[in-house]
Design a protein around this motif. Structure first.
Motif, PDB file in Angstrom:
ATOM      1  N   SER A 167      48.566  52.457  46.640  1.00 16.89           N
ATOM      2  CA  SER A 167      47.387  51.998  47.376  1.00 16.89           C
ATOM      3  C   SER A 167      47.421  50.485  47.504  1.00 16.89           C
ATOM      4  CB  SER A 167      46.095  52.454  46.699  1.00 16.89           C
ATOM      5  OG  SER A 167      46.029  52.007  45.360  1.00 16.89           O
ATOM      6  N   GLN A 168      46.725  49.991  48.505  1.00 11.31           N
ATOM      7  CA  GLN A 168      46.762  48.571  48.842  1.00 11.31           C
ATOM      8  C   GLN A 168      45.974  47.725  47.845  1.00 11.31           C
ATOM      9  OE1 GLN A 168      44.770  49.400  52.652  1.00 11.31           O
ATOM     10  NE2 GLN A 168      43.219  47.932  52.058  1.00 11.31           N
ATOM     11  N   VAL A 169      46.095  46.430  47.992  1.00 11.82           N
ATOM     12  CA  VAL A 169      45.343  45.486  47.168  1.00 11.82           C
ATOM     13  C   VAL A 169      43.856  45.585  47.534  1.00 11.82           C
ATOM     14  CG1 VAL A 169      45.080  43.052  46.531  1.00 11.82           C
ATOM     15  CG2 VAL A 169      47.350  43.973  47.105  1.00 11.82           C
ATOM     16  N   SER A 170      43.008  45.517  46.541  1.00 17.87           N
ATOM     17  CA  SER A 170      41.571  45.672  46.785  1.00 17.87           C
ATOM     18  C   SER A 170      40.978  44.419  47.429  1.00 17.87           C
ATOM     19  CB  SER A 170      40.837  45.945  45.476  1.00 17.87           C
ATOM     20  OG  SER A 170      40.818  44.777  44.662  1.00 17.87           O
ATOM     21  N   PRO A 171      39.915  44.570  48.199  1.00 19.97           N
ATOM     22  CA  PRO A 171      39.240  43.411  48.795  1.00 19.97           C
ATOM     23  C   PRO A 171      38.773  42.410  47.736  1.00 19.97           C
ATOM     24  CG  PRO A 171      38.468  45.439  49.812  1.00 19.97           C
ATOM     25  CD  PRO A 171      39.318  45.851  48.652  1.00 19.97           C
ATOM     26  N   GLN A 172      38.248  42.920  46.617  1.00 18.04           N
ATOM     27  CA  GLN A 172      37.736  42.025  45.583  1.00 18.04           C
ATOM     28  C   GLN A 172      38.840  41.159  44.974  1.00 18.04           C
ATOM     29  OE1 GLN A 172      34.539  41.403  44.990  1.00 18.04           O
ATOM     30  NE2 GLN A 172      35.343  39.741  43.715  1.00 18.04           N
ATOM     31  N   THR A 173      40.026  41.733  44.846  1.00 20.15           N
ATOM     32  CA  THR A 173      41.150  40.959  44.300  1.00 20.15           C
ATOM     33  C   THR A 173      41.484  39.793  45.214  1.00 20.15           C
ATOM     34  OG1 THR A 173      42.098  42.898  43.179  1.00 20.15           O
ATOM     35  CG2 THR A 173      43.592  41.054  43.621  1.00 20.15           C
ATOM     36  N   PHE A 174      41.580  40.077  46.513  1.00 21.50           N
ATOM     37  CA  PHE A 174      41.856  38.991  47.456  1.00 21.50           C
ATOM     38  C   PHE A 174      40.722  37.963  47.474  1.00 21.50           C
ATOM     39  CE2 PHE A 174      44.963  41.764  49.885  1.00 21.50           C
ATOM     40  CZ  PHE A 174      46.041  40.934  49.657  1.00 21.50           C
ATOM     41  N   LYS A 175      39.498  38.439  47.446  1.00 21.96           N
ATOM     42  CA  LYS A 175      38.367  37.507  47.488  1.00 21.96           C
ATOM     43  C   LYS A 175      38.387  36.574  46.288  1.00 21.96           C
ATOM     44  CE  LYS A 175      33.423  37.131  48.313  1.00 21.96           C
ATOM     45  NZ  LYS A 175      32.154  37.849  48.581  1.00 21.96           N
ATOM     46  N   SER A 176      38.713  37.120  45.122  1.00 19.28           N
ATOM     47  CA  SER A 176      38.781  36.307  43.907  1.00 19.28           C
ATOM     48  C   SER A 176      39.870  35.245  43.998  1.00 19.28           C
ATOM     49  CB  SER A 176      39.035  37.223  42.706  1.00 19.28           C
ATOM     50  OG  SER A 176      39.176  36.474  41.523  1.00 19.28           O
ATOM     51  N   ILE A 177      41.045  35.653  44.481  1.00 21.04           N
ATOM     52  CA  ILE A 177      42.158  34.701  44.607  1.00 21.04           C
ATOM     53  C   ILE A 177      41.828  33.622  45.634  1.00 21.04           C
ATOM     54  CG2 ILE A 177      44.555  34.430  45.372  1.00 21.04           C
ATOM     55  CD1 ILE A 177      45.079  37.269  44.280  1.00 21.04           C
ATOM     56  N   PHE A 178      41.373  34.035  46.802  1.00 24.19           N
ATOM     57  CA  PHE A 178      41.080  33.078  47.871  1.00 24.19           C
ATOM     58  C   PHE A 178      39.958  32.120  47.468  1.00 24.19           C
ATOM     59  CE2 PHE A 178      42.594  36.268  51.364  1.00 24.19           C
ATOM     60  CZ  PHE A 178      43.894  36.109  50.914  1.00 24.19           C
ATOM     61  N   THR A 179      38.961  32.636  46.789  1.00 22.78           N
ATOM     62  CA  THR A 179      37.839  31.787  46.357  1.00 22.78           C
ATOM     63  C   THR A 179      38.295  30.729  45.370  1.00 22.78           C
ATOM     64  OG1 THR A 179      36.235  33.581  46.691  1.00 22.78           O
ATOM     65  CG2 THR A 179      35.561  31.772  45.260  1.00 22.78           C
ATOM     66  N   SER A 180      39.174  31.110  44.449  1.00 19.21           N
ATOM     67  CA  SER A 180      39.648  30.141  43.452  1.00 19.21           C
ATOM     68  C   SER A 180      40.402  28.992  44.117  1.00 19.21           C
ATOM     69  CB  SER A 180      40.547  30.832  42.421  1.00 19.21           C
ATOM     70  OG  SER A 180      41.772  31.260  42.996  1.00 19.21           O
ATOM     71  N   TYR A 181      41.173  29.284  45.168  1.00 20.10           N
ATOM     72  CA  TYR A 181      41.896  28.218  45.873  1.00 20.10           C
ATOM     73  C   TYR A 181      40.926  27.384  46.717  1.00 20.10           C
ATOM     74  CZ  TYR A 181      46.526  29.625  44.392  1.00 20.10           C
ATOM     75  OH  TYR A 181      47.647  29.869  43.624  1.00 20.10           O
ATOM     76  N   ALA A 182      39.955  28.031  47.305  1.00 18.87           N
ATOM     77  CA  ALA A 182      38.960  27.298  48.092  1.00 18.87           C
ATOM     78  C   ALA A 182      38.168  26.341  47.211  1.00 18.87           C
ATOM     79  CB  ALA A 182      38.026  28.280  48.783  1.00 18.87           C
ATOM     80  N   GLU A 183      37.781  26.815  46.036  1.00 16.06           N
ATOM     81  CA  GLU A 183      36.997  25.983  45.113  1.00 16.06           C
ATOM     82  C   GLU A 183      37.785  24.771  44.632  1.00 16.06           C
ATOM     83  OE1 GLU A 183      34.030  29.353  43.131  1.00 16.06           O
ATOM     84  OE2 GLU A 183      35.897  28.802  42.112  1.00 16.06           O
ATOM     85  N   ASN A 184      39.101  24.950  44.498  1.00  9.29           N
ATOM     86  CA  ASN A 184      39.958  23.848  44.041  1.00  9.29           C
ATOM     87  C   ASN A 184      40.533  23.032  45.193  1.00  9.29           C
ATOM     88  OD1 ASN A 184      40.074  24.152  41.047  1.00  9.29           O
ATOM     89  ND2 ASN A 184      40.836  26.187  41.578  1.00  9.29           N
ATOM     90  N   ASN A 185      40.106  23.373  46.408  1.00  8.70           N
ATOM     91  CA  ASN A 185      40.544  22.648  47.598  1.00  8.70           C
ATOM     92  C   ASN A 185      42.073  22.587  47.698  1.00  8.70           C
ATOM     93  OD1 ASN A 185      39.965  21.264  49.990  1.00  8.70           O
ATOM     94  ND2 ASN A 185      40.161  19.264  49.008  1.00  8.70           N
TER      95      ASN A 185
END
Length: 286
Positions: A61-79
């Motif tokens: 099964s594919q990667v979950s939406p929450q997993t991607f959201k967590s990863i993307f948010t961490s990079y966004a927060e750290n600019n």
């Protein structure tokens, strides 16, 4: 700050590749014996192959939406800039999920430099695209330059597969039951390719002795500057045949740089043990 490259576990890259190239990996999920495992982290491919040899049918099964959201948010927060080069959208819904989460995160962080790219590639061919992008990132290339370089690499990646048993492709809907039966009976070995992101039949070869010879003929017909590029070979728990193919490539084309990796649990669950895949570029100009 260096642009970070994210790949998923269907790239079939080793932990050493991720470490040495300062890349991040997000795992797909393997379902076996009513349990779930994170591909590349919680289950070894050989476990999946042995289960298939015993007649079991692992699922993925594919990667979950929450997993991607967590990863993307961490990079966004750290600019920090992040480019996710994804497994072919024709083989998994992971790319579409990542795109949705990219947009969702950007609603909260409009300036976030988060980018999702559909490679239309799979296995180590996809992995080679990610390694090329990571090399450009280490060289200090911009996000645009990295996406451009990775996209060019992906568009010109030739992916040639063969499988040891057509039964696994039948289970995955790639061949009919009669094709699988008669193929096994007549010792016909299929050669498949990735075309527009999909795995499709290319031709059939009778007898395993001719198989690698024909794969090298296709490589010669399609490849560009083979001697000076990195060739990828991935295998479904059959290192001996993978090394045999690598030796033939070195002898015929004078290639020095060949990456050999086992086909990971996600891709292997569909292709089966004994799979041999060959990856090379048909254009190296960029």
């Amino acid at each position: 700050m260096t642009v970070k490259i994210l790949a998923d576990s269907a790239s079939d890259l080793s932990k050493v590749h991720y470490s040495e190239n300062d890349m991040e990996m997000v795992p797909l999920t393997v379902h076996l014996d009513e349990k779930e495992y994170k591909d590349g982290q919680e289950i070894e491919p050989v476990v999946v192959y042995n289960a298939m040899r015993e007649g079991k049918s692992p699922k993925t099964s594919q990667v979950s939406p929450q997993t991607f959201k967590s990863i993307f948010t961490s990079y966004a927060e750290n600019n920090q800039a992040l480019v996710y080069f994804a497994l072919s959208s024709e083989l998994s819904g992971t790319y579409q999920t990542a795109k949705m989460m990219e947009q969702e995160v950007k609603e909260e962080y409009p300036e976030a430099s988060i980018h999702v790219v559909d490679t239309k590639c799979v296995s180590l061919g996809y992995g080679l695209v990610c390694l090329h992008a990571a090399k450009r990132a280490r060289e200090g290339a911009s996000v645009e330059e990295i996406i451009d370089a990775g996209t060019h690499h992906a568009q010109h990646m030739e992916s040639i597969f063969t499988v040891d048993d057509l039964e696994y492709l039948y289970r995955g809907g790639r061949v009919s039951k009669s094709q699988a039966f008669f193929g096994s009976l007549l010792k016909i070995k299929p050669i498949l390719q990735v075309e527009h992101g999909k795995l499709v039949p290319l031709e059939k070869v009778r007898g395993s002795k001719r198989l690698f010879g024909r794969m090298l003929e296709i490589m010669e017909e399609r490849g560009a500057d083979l001697k000076n590029q990195t060739i990828g070979i991935s295998h479904g728990d059959d290192i001996q045949r993978a090394e045999q193919l690598a030796g033939m490539i070195r002898e015929k084309f004078g290639v020095k740089d060949i990456e050999i990796e086992m086909v990971g649990s996600t891709v292997g669950a569909h292709a089966g043990p004994g799979t041999i895949a060959l990856f090379f570029l048909n254009n190296t100009n960029k």
